[in-house]
Write a protein that holds these residues in place. Structure first.
Motif, PDB file in Angstrom:
ATOM      1  N   ASP A 175      -5.503   0.365  -8.689  1.00  0.00           N
ATOM      2  CA  ASP A 175      -4.874  -0.670  -7.871  1.00  0.00           C
ATOM      3  C   ASP A 175      -5.597  -2.006  -7.929  1.00  0.00           C
ATOM      4  OD1 ASP A 175      -2.901   1.107  -6.970  1.00  0.00           O
ATOM      5  OD2 ASP A 175      -4.238   1.873  -5.419  1.00  0.00           O
ATOM      6  N   GLY A 176      -6.933  -1.981  -8.173  1.00  0.00           N
ATOM      7  CA  GLY A 176      -7.652  -3.245  -8.166  1.00  0.00           C
ATOM      8  C   GLY A 176      -9.110  -3.068  -7.809  1.00  0.00           C
ATOM      9  N   GLN A 230     -12.258  -3.021  -4.866  1.00  0.00           N
ATOM     10  CA  GLN A 230     -12.581  -2.731  -3.470  1.00  0.00           C
ATOM     11  C   GLN A 230     -13.977  -3.261  -3.158  1.00  0.00           C
ATOM     12  OE1 GLN A 230     -11.916   0.226  -5.611  1.00  0.00           O
ATOM     13  NE2 GLN A 230      -9.774  -0.429  -5.428  1.00  0.00           N
ATOM     14  N   PRO A 278      -0.081  -7.192 -11.602  1.00  0.00           N
ATOM     15  CA  PRO A 278      -0.308  -6.974 -10.166  1.00  0.00           C
ATOM     16  C   PRO A 278      -1.662  -6.308  -9.913  1.00  0.00           C
ATOM     17  CG  PRO A 278       1.858  -6.186 -10.854  1.00  0.00           C
ATOM     18  CD  PRO A 278       1.097  -6.469 -12.095  1.00  0.00           C
ATOM     19  N   TRP A 279      -2.338  -6.724  -8.861  1.00  0.00           N
ATOM     20  CA  TRP A 279      -3.599  -6.108  -8.471  1.00  0.00           C
ATOM     21  C   TRP A 279      -3.836  -6.352  -6.984  1.00  0.00           C
ATOM     22  CZ3 TRP A 279      -8.427  -8.529  -7.063  1.00  0.00           C
ATOM     23  CH2 TRP A 279      -8.339  -9.925  -6.947  1.00  0.00           C
ATOM     24  N   GLN A 280      -4.760  -5.589  -6.432  1.00  0.00           N
ATOM     25  CA  GLN A 280      -5.054  -5.686  -4.998  1.00  0.00           C
ATOM     26  C   GLN A 280      -6.552  -5.879  -4.781  1.00  0.00           C
ATOM     27  OE1 GLN A 280      -3.606  -1.970  -3.445  1.00  0.00           O
ATOM     28  NE2 GLN A 280      -1.490  -2.676  -3.286  1.00  0.00           N
ATOM     29  N   LEU A 281      -6.861  -6.687  -3.791  1.00  0.00           N
ATOM     30  CA  LEU A 281      -8.231  -6.814  -3.297  1.00  0.00           C
ATOM     31  C   LEU A 281      -8.315  -6.067  -1.971  1.00  0.00           C
ATOM     32  CD1 LEU A 281     -11.100  -8.107  -3.412  1.00  0.00           C
ATOM     33  CD2 LEU A 281     -10.143 -10.008  -2.074  1.00  0.00           C
ATOM     34  N   THR A 282      -9.196  -5.091  -1.910  1.00  0.00           N
ATOM     35  CA  THR A 282      -9.356  -4.292  -0.701  1.00  0.00           C
ATOM     36  C   THR A 282     -10.695  -4.629  -0.045  1.00  0.00           C
ATOM     37  OG1 THR A 282      -8.062  -2.477  -1.622  1.00  0.00           O
ATOM     38  CG2 THR A 282      -9.488  -1.950   0.238  1.00  0.00           C
ATOM     39  N   HIS A 314      -8.532  -3.310   4.594  1.00  0.00           N
ATOM     40  CA  HIS A 314      -7.420  -4.262   4.598  1.00  0.00           C
ATOM     41  C   HIS A 314      -7.146  -4.658   3.150  1.00  0.00           C
ATOM     42  CE1 HIS A 314      -4.808  -7.319   6.451  1.00  0.00           C
ATOM     43  NE2 HIS A 314      -5.141  -8.052   5.404  1.00  0.00           N
ATOM     44  N   VAL A 315      -5.892  -4.590   2.749  1.00  0.00           N
ATOM     45  CA  VAL A 315      -5.498  -4.829   1.364  1.00  0.00           C
ATOM     46  C   VAL A 315      -4.763  -6.157   1.262  1.00  0.00           C
ATOM     47  CG1 VAL A 315      -4.139  -3.981  -0.581  1.00  0.00           C
ATOM     48  CG2 VAL A 315      -5.349  -2.357   0.906  1.00  0.00           C
ATOM     49  N   VAL A 316      -5.157  -6.962   0.280  1.00  0.00           N
ATOM     50  CA  VAL A 316      -4.500  -8.242   0.003  1.00  0.00           C
ATOM     51  C   VAL A 316      -3.968  -8.197  -1.425  1.00  0.00           C
ATOM     52  CG1 VAL A 316      -4.744 -10.739  -0.064  1.00  0.00           C
ATOM     53  CG2 VAL A 316      -6.136  -9.401   1.532  1.00  0.00           C
ATOM     54  N   SER A 317      -2.697  -8.538  -1.599  1.00  0.00           N
ATOM     55  CA  SER A 317      -2.067  -8.502  -2.919  1.00  0.00           C
ATOM     56  C   SER A 317      -1.646  -9.901  -3.346  1.00  0.00           C
ATOM     57  CB  SER A 317      -0.824  -7.594  -2.887  1.00  0.00           C
ATOM     58  OG  SER A 317      -1.165  -6.291  -2.490  1.00  0.00           O
TER      59      SER A 317
END
Length: 632
Positions: free
Chosen positions: A424-425, A427, A471-475, A501-504
């Motif tokens: 997902d990205g 963390q 697409p990727w996520q910063l957790t 908390h996840v930010v996309s």
């Protein structure tokens, strides 16, 4: 298969993936200062003491045949040299121009000169005039020493080197497999460690025999292959097979190293049953057998876990190495399960156990970490080792100096604990000022800059400098204590709840600001912890605070103070102040007991200053307590 991923733990499976220490650059703030202290003070201090005590000379004496008449140190002194080599290996990394390289190479040469042709290496056993090899597996620590040697070798492999140290470690590992493998000695070592090392060596080389040997050691333990002792076989974890145990018990460091090795083995074999068993043991210990600081081990006589809720603050052992062992377990479980809340455990233990051990100048250490010091200690001499682990002030060295070297290698590899990646990205798990730049498993590269003064304040700004195309996520990890945390992105602020908390949708140039509330707070104990019932502690962010006698007026002692919990603690510098009152004490009383219930406080309320626990005893001898009585 040789890997150059420069990280201490690299499982072949798991929900989250560790970063290499060179993917993370800690540039400022608390942990930068600690790493600088490690490089500039702790490392030369260890080198000086290992030379002064003769622990390095032991290897020279094996090589020249004189060891029987001159060996110094305990039977496990070799392991402290190996842990020091691991610290140096992580700090040198892939930088051959490092000023530490010459020191590293010189020690490796001395170690290599003592190795036998068949791979055996030990300065306490096996040479003419010494006890035979493996004649005291209960207390000899031969396999324990090999474990730390192998971990130092893995550190070199992970940083892209196949050098003399790696060759020494591989020869030792092959000797172990021949000696203790199928058809060999069906025994285990009294001190766990080899299991963790062999699994990691398998991961670094792809040689299955190392994993198979680790599995043999894990399954043999608990079947009474070691002799019974006054503490019982529980001390060695040889009382019950790991799959039948429900709690962490016995010697705390041994138990935590066993758990680490079992998690490693489970990750490589897909043994979900073993992983679940060990996870249950550890989570039970966190809930019932762990101190507020994250420290583990409440028994002095055998450095062991106590029973559930047996957590006396003044008799807390909380060995520094047990704290490091707990970090090792929590990290492995986090990678295996993806449970980011385990980073809370790592944070608590790093700040309040590991960081509490070294003196601010990096030249003296705590072995044990009690939560209550009743009497002022005598000054500790800086020119000789402490014969006792329970030094009341930090000592420059110990007859058993496992903790200084363990602290050094942990600080050297600290960057590896700050973040992970997944499909997902990215963390972020621990917050320190610096830069993280890494490839993502799903493709693409991400670079973020972290600006923060944490834990002095709770603002953490994360700026994306490079984002992957897809697409990727910063957790962001949200600590359990951080009720009311917020995350601001593009001018919009939202509440952030634990554990993450996840930010996309972030692109290069975007900044995410996490605000963690840092107001000091009261913490109350479970009523089943008899030793601190009726007391309160104060925390600020990830820091446990304490009262120290040097901050009290001359007419007041810590055993005559009670806290008024009707008044909330207030921030003061990097600590806090609470409202406290004097309680009546009679120093001339003829009995410690009486028919009357103690009365409440008297006199004017006073502001009682509290400071971070990790800093206590840096201002000379003092009394100290974390748990403070409350007004009746």
């Amino acid at each position: 298969m040789m890997t150059s991923t420069c990280t201490p733990v690299l499982p072949g499976s798991g929900d989250l993936h560790p970063l290499g220490i060179h993917d993370v650059d800690i540039t400022d703030g608390y942990w930068h200062r600690m790493q600088t202290t490690n490089r500039d003070a702790i490392v030369p201090h260890i080198a000086e003491w290992e030379e002064r005590t003769g622990w390095l000379h032991n290897f020279d004496a094996v090589a020249d045949g004189s060891i029987a008449g001159c060996r110094t140190g305990r039977e496990f002194a070799d392991s402290e040299v190996y842990k020091f080599l691991e610290s140096l290996a992580w700090q040198i990394g892939d930088d051959d121009s490092s000023p530490l390289t010459e020191l590293f190479d010189s020690i490796v040469a001395r170690v290599a000169g003592a190795q036998c042709d068949d791979g055996y290496l030990n300065t306490c056993f096996g040479s003419p005039g010494q006890r035979p090899r493996y004649s005291d597996l209960e207390w000899g620590h031969e396999l324990y020493c090999y474990g730390h040697l192998i971990q130092a070798g893995v550190a070199r492999l992970r940083s892209g080197h196949h050098d003399t140290l790696v060759d020494v470690a591989l020869r030792a590992a092959d000797h172990i497999c021949r000696t203790f493998g199928p058809g060999g000695l069906e025994r285990v070592c009294g001190h766990l460690e080899i299991e963790v090392a062999l699994v990691e060596l398998y991961r670094a080389t792809g040689e299955r025999r190392y994993l198979d040997q680790a599995l043999l050691f894990l399954e043999r333990r608990g079947h009474h292959t070691l002799a019974d002792i006054e503490f019982g076989r529980r001390y060695f974890l040889d009382d019950t097979p790991i799959r039948r145990a429900s709690v962490l018990r016995g010697h705390a460091v041994r138990a935590l190293y066993l758990a680490s090795g079992a998690i490693d083995a489970a990750a490589e074999t897909g043994d979900s049953e073993l992983l679940g068993i060990v996870e249950g043991q550890y989570r039970s210990a966190l809930a019932r057998r762990t101190y507020l600081t994250g420290g583990m081990g409440s028994h002095h006589q055998d450095e062991a876990f106590g029973d559930d809720f047996e957590l006396p603050p003044d008799r807390a052992y909380c060995e520094t190495c047990a704290g490091i062992g707990s970090v090792m377990v929590a990290w492995r479980l986090l990678l295996a399960t993806g449970d980011i809340s385990l980073a809370d455990v790592i944070e608590r233990t790093l700040y309040n156990v590991v960081a509490a051990s070294p003196r601010l100048d990096g030249r003296a250490f705590f072995y044990t970490n009690p939560l209550h010091q009743r009497v002022r200690a005598e000054e500790v001499a800086d020119d000789r080792p402490s014969p006792r682990a329970e030094a009341q002030l930090r000592a420059p060295w110990f007859e058993v100096s496992c903790c200084p070297t363990n602290v050094s290698r942990t600080l050297a590899q600290l960057g590896a604990y700050l973040a992970t990646t997944s499909a997902d990205g990215l963390q972020l798990l621990q917050y320190a000022a610096g830069r993280i730049s890494t490839a993502l498993p799903g493709g693409g590269h991400v670079t973020v800059r972290v600006d923060t003064h944490y834990p002095d304040d709770g603002r953490i700004a994360v700026t994306v400098e490079q984002a992957p195309a897809g697409p990727w996520q910063l957790t962001l990890r949200i600590p359990r204590w951080a009720g009311g945390a917020t995350v601001t992105v593009g001018g919009q602020t939202r509440t952030a709840e634990a554990p993450a908390h996840v930010v996309s949708g972030l692109v290069a140039g975007d900044t995410v600001v996490l605000d963690l509330p840092m107001a000091p707070r009261f913490t109350f104990p479970d009523p089943r912890i008899d030793a601190v019932r009726g007391s309160v502690a104060v925390e600020r962010g990830p820091l446990v605070l304490c009262a120290e006698s040097v901050d009290l007026p001359g007419d007041l002692a810590l055993d005559a103070v009670a806290v008024d919990t009707d008044a909330a603690p207030v921030a003061a510098d990097d600590g806090a102040e609470v409202r406290a009152m004097r309680v009546p004490v009679d120093d001339l009383a003829t009995s410690a007991y009486g028919p009357d219930r103690p009365s409440g406080g008297r006199g004017e309320p006073r502001a009682l200053r509290l400071v971070p626990y990790y800093r206590w005893a840096n201002r000379g001898p003092s009394t100290m307590r974390v748990w403070l009585p409350t007004l009746p």
